[in-house]
Design a protein around this motif. Sequence first.
Motif, PDB file in Angstrom:
ATOM      1  N   GLY A  49       0.849  -1.169   0.000  1.00 47.09           N
ATOM      2  CA  GLY A  49       0.000   0.000   0.000  1.00 47.09           C
ATOM      3  C   GLY A  49       0.888   1.223   0.000  1.00 47.09           C
ATOM      4  N   VAL A  50       0.371   2.320  -0.522  1.00 46.33           N
ATOM      5  CA  VAL A  50       1.148   3.548  -0.561  1.00 46.33           C
ATOM      6  C   VAL A  50       0.279   4.702  -0.085  1.00 46.33           C
ATOM      7  N   LEU A  51       0.892   5.589   0.687  1.00 46.85           N
ATOM      8  CA  LEU A  51       0.259   6.855   1.083  1.00 46.85           C
ATOM      9  C   LEU A  51       0.754   7.890   0.094  1.00 46.85           C
ATOM     10  N   PHE A  52      -0.158   8.361  -0.760  1.00 44.95           N
ATOM     11  CA  PHE A  52       0.230   9.248  -1.848  1.00 44.95           C
ATOM     12  C   PHE A  52      -0.154  10.682  -1.488  1.00 44.95           C
ATOM     13  N   PRO A  53       0.786  11.616  -1.630  1.00 50.47           N
ATOM     14  CA  PRO A  53       0.484  13.001  -1.257  1.00 50.47           C
ATOM     15  C   PRO A  53      -0.465  13.669  -2.247  1.00 50.47           C
ATOM     16  N   CYS A  54      -1.231  14.634  -1.754  1.00 53.99           N
ATOM     17  CA  CYS A  54      -2.236  15.275  -2.606  1.00 53.99           C
ATOM     18  C   CYS A  54      -1.633  16.295  -3.562  1.00 53.99           C
ATOM     19  N   ASP A  55      -0.365  16.615  -3.403  1.00 53.72           N
ATOM     20  CA  ASP A  55       0.235  17.616  -4.278  1.00 53.72           C
ATOM     21  C   ASP A  55       1.086  17.004  -5.395  1.00 53.72           C
ATOM     22  N   GLN A  56       0.936  15.701  -5.626  1.00 53.07           N
ATOM     23  CA  GLN A  56       1.706  15.027  -6.671  1.00 53.07           C
ATOM     24  C   GLN A  56       0.777  14.628  -7.816  1.00 53.07           C
ATOM     25  N   ASP A  57       1.350  14.527  -8.998  1.00 60.82           N
ATOM     26  CA  ASP A  57       0.607  14.062 -10.165  1.00 60.82           C
ATOM     27  C   ASP A  57       0.462  12.541 -10.073  1.00 60.82           C
ATOM     28  N   ILE A  58      -0.722  12.042 -10.329  1.00 56.92           N
ATOM     29  CA  ILE A  58      -0.957  10.596 -10.206  1.00 56.92           C
ATOM     30  C   ILE A  58      -0.138   9.772 -11.197  1.00 56.92           C
ATOM     31  N   ASP A  59       0.345  10.396 -12.246  1.00 57.45           N
ATOM     32  CA  ASP A  59       1.172   9.658 -13.208  1.00 57.45           C
ATOM     33  C   ASP A  59       2.432   9.095 -12.550  1.00 57.45           C
ATOM     34  N   ALA A  60       2.828   9.679 -11.426  1.00 59.08           N
ATOM     35  CA  ALA A  60       3.993   9.168 -10.700  1.00 59.08           C
ATOM     36  C   ALA A  60       3.735   7.763 -10.153  1.00 59.08           C
ATOM     37  N   LEU A  61       2.483   7.347 -10.063  1.00 55.76           N
ATOM     38  CA  LEU A  61       2.144   6.006  -9.562  1.00 55.76           C
ATOM     39  C   LEU A  61       2.266   4.916 -10.626  1.00 55.76           C
ATOM     40  N   LYS A  62       2.274   5.308 -11.893  1.00 51.16           N
ATOM     41  CA  LYS A  62       2.238   4.327 -12.983  1.00 51.16           C
ATOM     42  C   LYS A  62       3.276   3.215 -12.867  1.00 51.16           C
ATOM     43  N   PRO A  63       4.548   3.505 -12.569  1.00 54.30           N
ATOM     44  CA  PRO A  63       5.532   2.411 -12.515  1.00 54.30           C
ATOM     45  C   PRO A  63       5.280   1.395 -11.398  1.00 54.30           C
ATOM     46  N   PHE A  64       4.444   1.749 -10.423  1.00 55.31           N
ATOM     47  CA  PHE A  64       4.258   0.909  -9.241  1.00 55.31           C
ATOM     48  C   PHE A  64       2.904   0.201  -9.203  1.00 55.31           C
ATOM     49  N   LEU A  65       2.015   0.516 -10.108  1.00 56.58           N
ATOM     50  CA  LEU A  65       0.632   0.039 -10.004  1.00 56.58           C
ATOM     51  C   LEU A  65       0.489  -1.470  -9.899  1.00 56.58           C
ATOM     52  N   SER A  66       1.317  -2.214 -10.610  1.00 61.32           N
ATOM     53  CA  SER A  66       1.166  -3.672 -10.585  1.00 61.32           C
ATOM     54  C   SER A  66       1.478  -4.272  -9.218  1.00 61.32           C
ATOM     55  N   LYS A  67       2.206  -3.567  -8.384  1.00 60.07           N
ATOM     56  CA  LYS A  67       2.562  -4.060  -7.051  1.00 60.07           C
ATOM     57  C   LYS A  67       1.682  -3.484  -5.945  1.00 60.07           C
ATOM     58  N   LEU A  68       0.786  -2.573  -6.297  1.00 62.04           N
ATOM     59  CA  LEU A  68      -0.011  -1.906  -5.275  1.00 62.04           C
ATOM     60  C   LEU A  68      -1.388  -2.549  -5.123  1.00 62.04           C
ATOM     61  N   ALA A  69      -1.753  -2.813  -3.875  1.00 62.49           N
ATOM     62  CA  ALA A  69      -3.089  -3.313  -3.567  1.00 62.49           C
ATOM     63  C   ALA A  69      -3.933  -2.221  -2.925  1.00 62.49           C
TER      64      ALA A  69
END
Length: 161
Positions: A49-69
Amino acid sequence: MPLLKNGEIISDPWTLIEGELPNPLSPNTIVPFASLSEMDIDAASQPLGVLFPCDQDIDALKPFLSKLALIALNFPAFKDGRAFSQARKIREQLKFTGELRATGRMLSDQYQFLIRTGFTTVALPETANIHSWQQAMNDFTEAYQPSILNEKRLSGLRWKV
Protein backbone atom coordinates in the motif's frame (compact mmCIF):
# COMPACT_ATOMS: atom_id res chain seq x y z
CA MET A 1 -8.59 4.26 13.81
CA PRO A 2 -12.05 3.10 12.60
CA LEU A 3 -12.18 2.05 8.96
CA LEU A 4 -15.44 2.55 7.07
CA LYS A 5 -16.40 0.49 4.03
CA ASN A 6 -19.86 0.59 2.49
CA GLY A 7 -21.16 2.30 5.61
CA GLU A 8 -19.89 -0.41 7.97
CA ILE A 9 -16.91 -0.41 10.32
CA ILE A 10 -14.43 -3.12 9.35
CA SER A 11 -11.11 -4.24 10.77
CA ASP A 12 -8.04 -2.76 9.14
CA PRO A 13 -5.47 -5.34 8.03
CA TRP A 14 -3.03 -2.63 6.87
CA THR A 15 -0.29 -0.91 8.86
CA LEU A 16 1.12 2.49 7.92
CA ILE A 17 4.90 2.70 8.28
CA GLU A 18 6.15 6.26 8.61
CA GLY A 19 9.87 6.61 8.98
CA GLU A 20 12.50 3.95 8.35
CA LEU A 21 11.14 0.86 6.65
CA PRO A 22 11.79 -2.54 8.23
CA ASN A 23 13.54 -5.13 6.12
CA PRO A 24 11.75 -7.28 5.10
CA LEU A 25 8.42 -5.54 5.01
CA SER A 26 5.50 -7.16 6.77
CA PRO A 27 2.46 -8.11 4.73
CA ASN A 28 -0.17 -5.39 4.32
CA THR A 29 2.21 -2.50 4.76
CA ILE A 30 1.42 1.04 3.64
CA VAL A 31 4.54 3.06 2.87
CA PRO A 32 4.85 6.77 2.10
CA PHE A 33 5.25 7.48 -1.61
CA ALA A 34 8.74 8.91 -1.08
CA SER A 35 9.84 5.57 0.41
CA LEU A 36 8.17 3.62 -2.37
CA SER A 37 10.15 5.59 -4.92
CA GLU A 38 13.39 4.57 -3.19
CA MET A 39 12.51 0.86 -2.86
CA ASP A 40 13.26 -1.92 -5.28
CA ILE A 41 9.60 -2.44 -6.03
CA ASP A 42 10.26 -5.55 -8.13
CA ALA A 43 11.81 -7.25 -5.08
CA ALA A 44 8.62 -6.83 -3.05
CA SER A 45 7.14 -10.28 -2.51
CA GLN A 46 3.66 -9.11 -1.56
CA PRO A 47 1.31 -6.35 -2.63
CA LEU A 48 1.98 -3.03 -0.99
CA GLY A 49 0.00 0.00 0.00
CA VAL A 50 1.15 3.55 -0.56
CA LEU A 51 0.26 6.85 1.08
CA PHE A 52 0.23 9.25 -1.85
CA PRO A 53 0.48 13.00 -1.26
CA CYS A 54 -2.24 15.28 -2.61
CA ASP A 55 0.24 17.62 -4.28
CA GLN A 56 1.71 15.03 -6.67
CA ASP A 57 0.61 14.06 -10.16
CA ILE A 58 -0.96 10.60 -10.21
CA ASP A 59 1.17 9.66 -13.21
CA ALA A 60 3.99 9.17 -10.70
CA LEU A 61 2.14 6.01 -9.56
CA LYS A 62 2.24 4.33 -12.98
CA PRO A 63 5.53 2.41 -12.52
CA PHE A 64 4.26 0.91 -9.24
CA LEU A 65 0.63 0.04 -10.00
CA SER A 66 1.17 -3.67 -10.59
CA LYS A 67 2.56 -4.06 -7.05
CA LEU A 68 -0.01 -1.91 -5.28
CA ALA A 69 -3.09 -3.31 -3.57
CA LEU A 70 -3.98 -0.09 -1.77
CA ILE A 71 -3.55 3.61 -2.45
CA ALA A 72 -4.28 5.98 0.44
CA LEU A 73 -4.98 9.60 -0.44
CA ASN A 74 -4.81 12.29 2.20
CA PHE A 75 -7.18 15.18 2.82
CA PRO A 76 -5.09 17.75 4.72
CA ALA A 77 -8.26 19.86 5.29
CA PHE A 78 -11.94 19.19 4.64
CA LYS A 79 -12.02 22.07 2.14
CA ASP A 80 -9.04 20.71 0.17
CA GLY A 81 -10.55 18.59 -2.59
CA ARG A 82 -7.44 17.57 -4.51
CA ALA A 83 -7.76 13.96 -3.34
CA PHE A 84 -11.22 13.77 -4.92
CA SER A 85 -9.69 14.60 -8.30
CA GLN A 86 -6.80 12.22 -7.72
CA ALA A 87 -9.18 9.39 -6.82
CA ARG A 88 -11.25 9.83 -9.93
CA LYS A 89 -8.17 9.96 -12.15
CA ILE A 90 -6.68 6.89 -10.48
CA ARG A 91 -9.85 4.94 -11.23
CA GLU A 92 -10.56 6.30 -14.72
CA GLN A 93 -7.11 6.97 -16.17
CA LEU A 94 -4.87 4.48 -14.36
CA LYS A 95 -7.63 1.82 -14.15
CA PHE A 96 -6.59 0.94 -10.60
CA THR A 97 -8.97 -1.67 -9.17
CA GLY A 98 -7.51 -2.12 -5.69
CA GLU A 99 -8.50 -0.44 -2.45
CA LEU A 100 -8.57 3.35 -2.56
CA ARG A 101 -8.53 4.77 0.95
CA ALA A 102 -9.35 8.29 2.14
CA THR A 103 -7.39 9.56 5.13
CA GLY A 104 -7.10 12.89 6.89
CA ARG A 105 -9.64 15.58 7.60
CA MET A 106 -13.02 14.92 6.05
CA LEU A 107 -16.61 15.57 6.98
CA SER A 108 -19.36 12.98 6.99
CA ASP A 109 -21.19 15.18 4.46
CA GLN A 110 -18.45 14.26 1.98
CA TYR A 111 -18.97 10.51 2.27
CA GLN A 112 -21.06 10.09 -0.87
CA PHE A 113 -18.58 12.22 -2.85
CA LEU A 114 -15.79 9.96 -1.61
CA ILE A 115 -17.62 6.88 -2.85
CA ARG A 116 -18.61 8.51 -6.14
CA THR A 117 -15.02 9.47 -6.93
CA GLY A 118 -13.74 5.96 -6.33
CA PHE A 119 -12.79 5.61 -2.69
CA THR A 120 -13.62 2.21 -1.22
CA THR A 121 -12.62 2.83 2.40
CA VAL A 122 -12.40 5.82 4.72
CA ALA A 123 -10.05 5.95 7.70
CA LEU A 124 -11.97 7.91 10.33
CA PRO A 125 -10.45 9.70 13.30
CA GLU A 126 -11.01 8.04 16.67
CA THR A 127 -13.36 10.87 17.65
CA ALA A 128 -15.58 10.57 14.56
CA ASN A 129 -19.32 10.22 14.97
CA ILE A 130 -19.66 6.91 13.16
CA HIS A 131 -23.45 7.09 13.11
CA SER A 132 -23.37 10.36 11.12
CA TRP A 133 -21.00 8.76 8.59
CA GLN A 134 -23.22 5.74 8.22
CA GLN A 135 -26.27 7.95 7.83
CA ALA A 136 -24.52 10.11 5.22
CA MET A 137 -24.22 7.11 2.95
CA ASN A 138 -27.97 7.25 2.31
CA ASP A 139 -28.53 11.01 2.29
CA PHE A 140 -29.08 11.12 -1.48
CA THR A 141 -30.44 8.43 -3.75
CA GLU A 142 -29.84 10.16 -7.10
CA ALA A 143 -27.12 12.41 -8.44
CA TYR A 144 -26.94 15.05 -11.15
CA GLN A 145 -23.32 14.35 -12.04
CA PRO A 146 -21.68 11.21 -13.37
CA SER A 147 -19.35 9.24 -11.16
CA ILE A 148 -17.10 6.21 -11.43
CA LEU A 149 -20.03 4.12 -10.24
CA ASN A 150 -22.22 2.40 -12.78
CA GLU A 151 -25.42 4.15 -11.80
CA LYS A 152 -28.67 5.00 -13.50
CA ARG A 153 -29.03 8.47 -14.98
CA LEU A 154 -31.86 10.70 -13.95
CA SER A 155 -34.28 10.91 -16.84
CA GLY A 156 -34.27 14.16 -18.74
CA LEU A 157 -30.86 15.28 -17.51
CA ARG A 158 -27.59 15.29 -19.36
CA TRP A 159 -24.34 14.34 -17.76
CA LYS A 160 -21.26 16.19 -18.85
CA VAL A 161 -17.84 14.80 -18.17
